[in-house]
Design an enzyme around this catalytic site. Structure first.
Site, PDB file in Angstrom:
ATOM      1  N   GLY A  33     -21.789-109.461  49.932  1.00 38.47           N
ATOM      2  CA  GLY A  33     -21.370-110.174  51.134  1.00 38.47           C
ATOM      3  C   GLY A  33     -19.879-110.409  51.140  1.00 38.47           C
ATOM      4  O   GLY A  33     -19.383-111.436  51.609  1.00 38.47           O
TER       5      GLY A  33
ATOM      6  N   GLY B  47     -16.361-114.544  55.205  1.00 39.49           N
ATOM      7  CA  GLY B  47     -16.640-115.887  54.721  1.00 39.49           C
ATOM      8  C   GLY B  47     -16.359-116.137  53.254  1.00 39.49           C
ATOM      9  O   GLY B  47     -15.284-115.793  52.736  1.00 39.49           O
ATOM     10  N   ILE B  48     -17.329-116.719  52.587  1.00 32.98           N
ATOM     11  CA  ILE B  48     -17.186-117.079  51.178  1.00 32.98           C
ATOM     12  C   ILE B  48     -16.949-115.843  50.325  1.00 32.98           C
ATOM     13  O   ILE B  48     -16.118-115.861  49.415  1.00 32.98           O
ATOM     14  CB  ILE B  48     -18.432-117.850  50.712  1.00 32.98           C
ATOM     15  CG1 ILE B  48     -18.447-119.248  51.343  1.00 32.98           C
ATOM     16  CG2 ILE B  48     -18.491-117.953  49.194  1.00 32.98           C
ATOM     17  CD1 ILE B  48     -19.757-119.987  51.195  1.00 32.98           C
TER      18      ILE B  48
ATOM     19  N   VAL C  25     -27.946-104.828  50.869  1.00 31.05           N
ATOM     20  CA  VAL C  25     -28.535-105.438  49.671  1.00 31.05           C
ATOM     21  C   VAL C  25     -30.058-105.493  49.719  1.00 31.05           C
ATOM     22  O   VAL C  25     -30.697-105.779  48.705  1.00 31.05           O
ATOM     23  CB  VAL C  25     -27.976-106.855  49.413  1.00 31.05           C
ATOM     24  CG1 VAL C  25     -26.478-106.810  49.147  1.00 31.05           C
ATOM     25  CG2 VAL C  25     -28.319-107.811  50.547  1.00 31.05           C
TER      26      VAL C  25
ATOM     27  N   ASN D 282     -23.923-113.268  46.368  1.00 36.29           N
ATOM     28  CA  ASN D 282     -23.502-114.151  47.446  1.00 36.29           C
ATOM     29  C   ASN D 282     -24.113-113.844  48.806  1.00 36.29           C
ATOM     30  O   ASN D 282     -24.258-114.738  49.630  1.00 36.29           O
ATOM     31  CB  ASN D 282     -21.965-114.083  47.542  1.00 36.29           C
ATOM     32  CG  ASN D 282     -21.425-114.675  48.827  1.00 36.29           C
ATOM     33  OD1 ASN D 282     -21.469-115.889  49.028  1.00 36.29           O
ATOM     34  ND2 ASN D 282     -20.922-113.820  49.717  1.00 36.29           N
TER      35      ASN D 282
ATOM     36  N   SER E  37     -34.785-126.136  59.314  1.00 40.42           N
ATOM     37  CA  SER E  37     -34.225-125.089  58.448  1.00 40.42           C
ATOM     38  C   SER E  37     -35.238-124.524  57.457  1.00 40.42           C
ATOM     39  O   SER E  37     -34.853-124.083  56.374  1.00 40.42           O
ATOM     40  CB  SER E  37     -33.025-125.641  57.671  1.00 40.42           C
ATOM     41  OG  SER E  37     -33.435-126.617  56.717  1.00 40.42           O
TER      42      SER E  37
ATOM     43  N   TYR F 158     -34.388-120.947  55.770  1.00 35.92           N
ATOM     44  CA  TYR F 158     -33.185-120.971  54.931  1.00 35.92           C
ATOM     45  C   TYR F 158     -33.395-121.850  53.701  1.00 35.92           C
ATOM     46  O   TYR F 158     -33.067-121.461  52.571  1.00 35.92           O
ATOM     47  CB  TYR F 158     -32.003-121.486  55.755  1.00 35.92           C
ATOM     48  CG  TYR F 158     -30.680-121.444  55.029  1.00 35.92           C
ATOM     49  CD1 TYR F 158     -29.979-120.251  54.884  1.00 35.92           C
ATOM     50  CD2 TYR F 158     -30.119-122.601  54.487  1.00 35.92           C
ATOM     51  CE1 TYR F 158     -28.756-120.209  54.226  1.00 35.92           C
ATOM     52  CE2 TYR F 158     -28.903-122.579  53.833  1.00 35.92           C
ATOM     53  CZ  TYR F 158     -28.225-121.376  53.700  1.00 35.92           C
ATOM     54  OH  TYR F 158     -27.012-121.331  53.043  1.00 35.92           O
TER      55      TYR F 158
ATOM     56  N   LYS G  15     -33.314-120.781  49.669  1.00 34.65           N
ATOM     57  CA  LYS G  15     -32.370-121.316  48.687  1.00 34.65           C
ATOM     58  C   LYS G  15     -33.079-122.001  47.517  1.00 34.65           C
ATOM     59  O   LYS G  15     -32.553-122.033  46.404  1.00 34.65           O
ATOM     60  CB  LYS G  15     -31.379-122.255  49.368  1.00 34.65           C
ATOM     61  CG  LYS G  15     -30.440-121.528  50.332  1.00 34.65           C
ATOM     62  CD  LYS G  15     -29.700-120.373  49.658  1.00 34.65           C
ATOM     63  CE  LYS G  15     -28.736-119.673  50.569  1.00 34.65           C
ATOM     64  NZ  LYS G  15     -27.994-118.569  49.902  1.00 34.65           N
TER      65      LYS G  15
END
Length: 245
Positions: free
Chosen positions: A9, A13-14, A56, A82, A147, A150, A154
């Site tokens: 990723g 962003g990150i 991925v 990530n 959420s 998501y 996580k």
């Protein structure tokens, strides 16, 4: 010897912020993402950047990308696992199964495939070992309203982190997780405008510069293999995480 890392990723962003931080610190960085153009923009023409377009969620593409990186560099010292996605907040009965499956493919299967490729390479190489850093979320601790997909994903990442930490011990493979809250990226930009709260209100939330995430991941990766940051939470100081509910 130049240290080596693959960042998934890495085009936005990150991931982009971390790729640039590691390149600035002298690492050789493999940038994985679906689209070449954002990866090249993130690399900024750096000589130590390897552009690795890859989905991925595809076993064959992940394995080929990692093999190409190692063929060029000789070894893999670290993976920043990530790549991820989110969905608009909705009650679970309003979330389509197709959307759930798309998120799970990236956030769970993609994490598994990249960790699998990294772990295998780190076991085979000489000297043996390396470090895997998984990108969790503060949602791995407490959810936001609406959420479920998501947050489920996580929590799965946390399970992966704990298992790899145990299974990696005989091979000098360390595994840690960074849980991030409200880093200012394209994904988190709506936070500053106003997002749903647990009491049903819509309120803006504090955010932080994504550079603080990049420096934190770099700190974790730069530790010797005899030491490990098992879990790190990096968040905007005033975001409603402590006391959320």
């Amino acid at each position: 010897m130049t240290r080596t890392i693959i960042i998934t990723g890495a085009g936005t962003g990150i991931g982009r912020a971390c790729a640039r931080a590691f390149l600035a610190d002298g690492w050789t960085v493999g940038l994985i993402g679906r689209r070449r153009d954002p990866l090249e923009e993130a690399a900024q023409g750096h000589a130590n950047a390897l552009i690795l377009p890859c989905d991925v969620t595809s076993e064959s593409q992940v394995d080929a990308g990692f093999a190409a990186f190692v063929a060029e560099t000789g070894r893999l010292d670290a993976l920043f696992n990530n790549a991820g996605m989110s969905l608009p907040g909705k009650p679970i009965d309003e979330i389509s199964v197709a959307d759930w499956r798309a998120l799970a493919e990236v956030n769970i299967t993609g994490m598994f495939l990249c960790a699998r490729a990294a772990f295998g390479q780190m076991r085979r190489q000489s000297p043996q070992g390396g470090r895997i850093i998984n990108n969790g979320s503060v949602s791995a601790h407490v959810p936001r309203p609406g959420s479920a997909p998501y947050t489920m994903s996580k929590h799965a990442v946390t399970g992966l982190t704990r298992t790899l930490s145990l299974d990696g011990r005989p091979y000098d493979i360390a595994c840690g997780q960074i849980d991030i809250g409200n880093a200012l990226t394209e994904m988190a930009a709506p936070m500053a405008e106003g997002v749903p709260q647990a009491d049903g209100s819509i309120r803006p939330e504090a955010v932080m510069d994504v550079a603080h995430v990049a420096s934190s991941v770099l700190h974790m990766a730069n530790m010797p293999l005899e030491a490990n940051v098992q879990f790190m939470t990096v968040m905007a100081t005033k975001m409603p995480f402590i006391g959320r509910g």
